[in-house]
Design a protein around this motif. Structure first.
Motif, PDB file in Angstrom:
ATOM      1  N   PHE A  95      35.373  -4.014  -5.809  1.00 43.10           N
ATOM      2  CA  PHE A  95      34.623  -3.188  -6.759  1.00 43.10           C
ATOM      3  C   PHE A  95      34.865  -1.705  -6.521  1.00 43.10           C
ATOM      4  CE2 PHE A  95      31.977  -7.085  -6.976  1.00 43.10           C
ATOM      5  CZ  PHE A  95      32.087  -7.312  -8.336  1.00 43.10           C
ATOM      6  N   ILE A  96      34.995  -1.301  -5.255  1.00 40.28           N
ATOM      7  CA  ILE A  96      35.278   0.098  -4.951  1.00 40.28           C
ATOM      8  C   ILE A  96      36.631   0.504  -5.524  1.00 40.28           C
ATOM      9  CG2 ILE A  96      35.905   1.648  -3.055  1.00 40.28           C
ATOM     10  CD1 ILE A  96      33.608   0.471  -1.458  1.00 40.28           C
ATOM     11  N   ARG A  97      37.613  -0.411  -5.465  1.00 42.39           N
ATOM     12  CA  ARG A  97      38.924  -0.108  -6.046  1.00 42.39           C
ATOM     13  C   ARG A  97      38.811   0.138  -7.547  1.00 42.39           C
ATOM     14  NH1 ARG A  97      41.653  -3.945  -3.981  1.00 42.39           N
ATOM     15  NH2 ARG A  97      41.786  -5.485  -5.646  1.00 42.39           N
ATOM     16  N   HIS A  98      38.015  -0.667  -8.221  1.00 40.66           N
ATOM     17  CA  HIS A  98      37.859  -0.485  -9.660  1.00 40.66           C
ATOM     18  C   HIS A  98      37.015   0.751  -9.971  1.00 40.66           C
ATOM     19  CE1 HIS A  98      39.849  -4.004 -11.402  1.00 40.66           C
ATOM     20  NE2 HIS A  98      39.570  -4.584 -10.255  1.00 40.66           N
ATOM     21  N   LEU A  99      36.070   1.078  -9.108  1.00 38.66           N
ATOM     22  CA  LEU A  99      35.326   2.332  -9.277  1.00 38.66           C
ATOM     23  C   LEU A  99      36.279   3.517  -9.159  1.00 38.66           C
ATOM     24  CD1 LEU A  99      32.578   3.805  -9.553  1.00 38.66           C
ATOM     25  CD2 LEU A  99      32.441   3.771  -7.048  1.00 38.66           C
ATOM     26  N   ALA A 100      37.191   3.463  -8.186  1.00 41.18           N
ATOM     27  CA  ALA A 100      38.181   4.532  -8.028  1.00 41.18           C
ATOM     28  C   ALA A 100      39.095   4.612  -9.254  1.00 41.18           C
ATOM     29  CB  ALA A 100      39.008   4.299  -6.763  1.00 41.18           C
ATOM     30  N   PHE A 101      39.447   3.459  -9.813  1.00 41.19           N
ATOM     31  CA  PHE A 101      40.316   3.434 -10.990  1.00 41.19           C
ATOM     32  C   PHE A 101      39.644   4.096 -12.188  1.00 41.19           C
ATOM     33  CE2 PHE A 101      41.253   1.085 -14.956  1.00 41.19           C
ATOM     34  CZ  PHE A 101      42.559   1.537 -15.160  1.00 41.19           C
ATOM     35  N   VAL A 102      38.375   3.751 -12.461  1.00 41.75           N
ATOM     36  CA  VAL A 102      37.709   4.337 -13.631  1.00 41.75           C
ATOM     37  C   VAL A 102      37.395   5.816 -13.398  1.00 41.75           C
ATOM     38  CG1 VAL A 102      36.768   2.115 -14.405  1.00 41.75           C
ATOM     39  CG2 VAL A 102      35.385   3.572 -12.916  1.00 41.75           C
ATOM     40  N   ASP A 103      37.109   6.205 -12.150  1.00 41.59           N
ATOM     41  CA  ASP A 103      36.902   7.628 -11.859  1.00 41.59           C
ATOM     42  C   ASP A 103      38.184   8.422 -12.091  1.00 41.59           C
ATOM     43  OD1 ASP A 103      34.218   7.850 -11.232  1.00 41.59           O
ATOM     44  OD2 ASP A 103      34.493   7.297  -9.144  1.00 41.59           O
ATOM     45  N   LEU A 104      39.289   7.864 -11.624  1.00 39.89           N
ATOM     46  CA  LEU A 104      40.581   8.527 -11.822  1.00 39.89           C
ATOM     47  C   LEU A 104      40.911   8.618 -13.314  1.00 39.89           C
ATOM     48  CD1 LEU A 104      43.155   9.720 -10.578  1.00 39.89           C
ATOM     49  CD2 LEU A 104      44.069   7.390 -10.440  1.00 39.89           C
TER      50      LEU A 104
END
Length: 304
Positions: free
Chosen positions: A62-71
């Motif tokens: 989930f943290i990886r996907h949070l980083a993706f949407v933030d980016l």
């Protein structure tokens, strides 16, 4: 403007963050630094959680996907904003505006529910975390969130840009968003405004309730800890998380939970800076890079 915006209107003029020429270059430097930190921090989290086997667990998924949407959220807004600081005519083409609105809505709505999914699964059910969150379930959950955010992004973008714009083509903002576009529509703006408020209320309040309940349970657990040092560290971590959550949700609630007639666009711009630029920079620092496992993965990657 003509009979229809699709055939006549070819570009919009963005008012930008400030009208004061002497602030253009300093603000360019500030937001360039913010964007570089955002890109480096979020890309680092994506790479680390993908490459390090110790981070192949649901929380870091989930943290990886949070980083993706933030980016994605920051990249949709910031490069165009930086370019407009150094040009004389601050314009965006019609179709670039369409794309910017659609992708911004997709990323910001996805972030709301990724945060709530992380809070519910990792905090409310810590004992069942590894049992219930299989890799397949993680992918299904994130897939549903992306489909839901895509549906809303397309719905609002299509509704706005299939209507006719009249009067000025000047957007009182530094990027294309639904709220500053509404006053430029000739008709049916009230219907879209109501939809924005209703869906924003559901998205924000439902996800915020999950996050707040989760942090309340964490605070109760911290208060029951016997170690004073453990409580101090836990309160420090929880406090930084809550600060980011309050700023993120507070600025979104301020922007989308009021009628267009009550908006002051200079204030709206300040609120928008937080959830489009500042929070995407802070999230990898607050949620991830302070974590011991992430630090170890980072050191191992550069050592290798």
């Amino acid at each position: 403007m003509g009979q229809h915006n699709l055939t006549v209107l070819t570009e919009f003029i963005l008012m930008g963050l400030t009208r004061q020429p002497e602030l253009q270059i300093p603000l360019f430097g500030v937001f360039l630094v913010i964007y570089v930190i955002t890109v480096v921090g979020n890309l680092t989290m994506i790479i680390l959680t993908k490459l390090d086997s110790h981070l192949h667990i649901p929380m870091y998924f989930f943290i990886r996907h949070l980083a993706f949407v933030d980016l994605g959220n920051s990249t949709v807004i910031c490069p165009k904003m930086l370019a407009n600081f150094v040009v004389d005519r601050n314009t965006i083409s019609y179709y670039a505006c369409v794309a910017q609105l659609a992708f911004f809505l997709k990323f910001i709505i996805s972030e709301l529910f990724i945060l709530s999914a992380m809070a519910y699964v990792a905090i409310c059910n810590p004992l069942l975390y590894y049992v219930i969150m299989s890799q397949r379930l993680c992918h299904v959950l994130v897939g549903i969130l992306y489909l839901y955010s895509t549906f809303q992004a397309l719905m609002f973008t299509i509704k706005i840009f299939t209507l006719t714009f009249c009067g000025s083509n000047v957007i009182s903002h530094f990027y294309c968003d639904g709220v500053p576009l509404l006053p430029m529509l000739c008709s049916n703006a009230q219907e879209i405004e109501l939809l924005i408020i209703l869906f924003s209320a559901f998205n924000l309040i439902s996800s915020l309730l999950i996050v707040l309940v989760s942090y309340m349970l964490i605070l109760l657990a911290i208060c029951q800890m016997h170690s004073a040092e453990g409580r101090r560290k836990a309160f420090s971590t929880c406090g930084s998380h809550l600060t980011v959550v309050v700023v993120f949700y507070g600025s979104l609630l301020f922007m989308y939970m009021q009628l267009s007639s009550t908006h002051f666009f200079d204030t709206d711009k300040m609120a928008s800076v937080f959830y489009t630029l500042v929070i995407p920079m802070l999230n990898p620092l607050i949620y991830s890079l302070r974590n011991k496992k992430v630090k170890n993965a980072f050191y191992k990657l550069f050592k290798n």
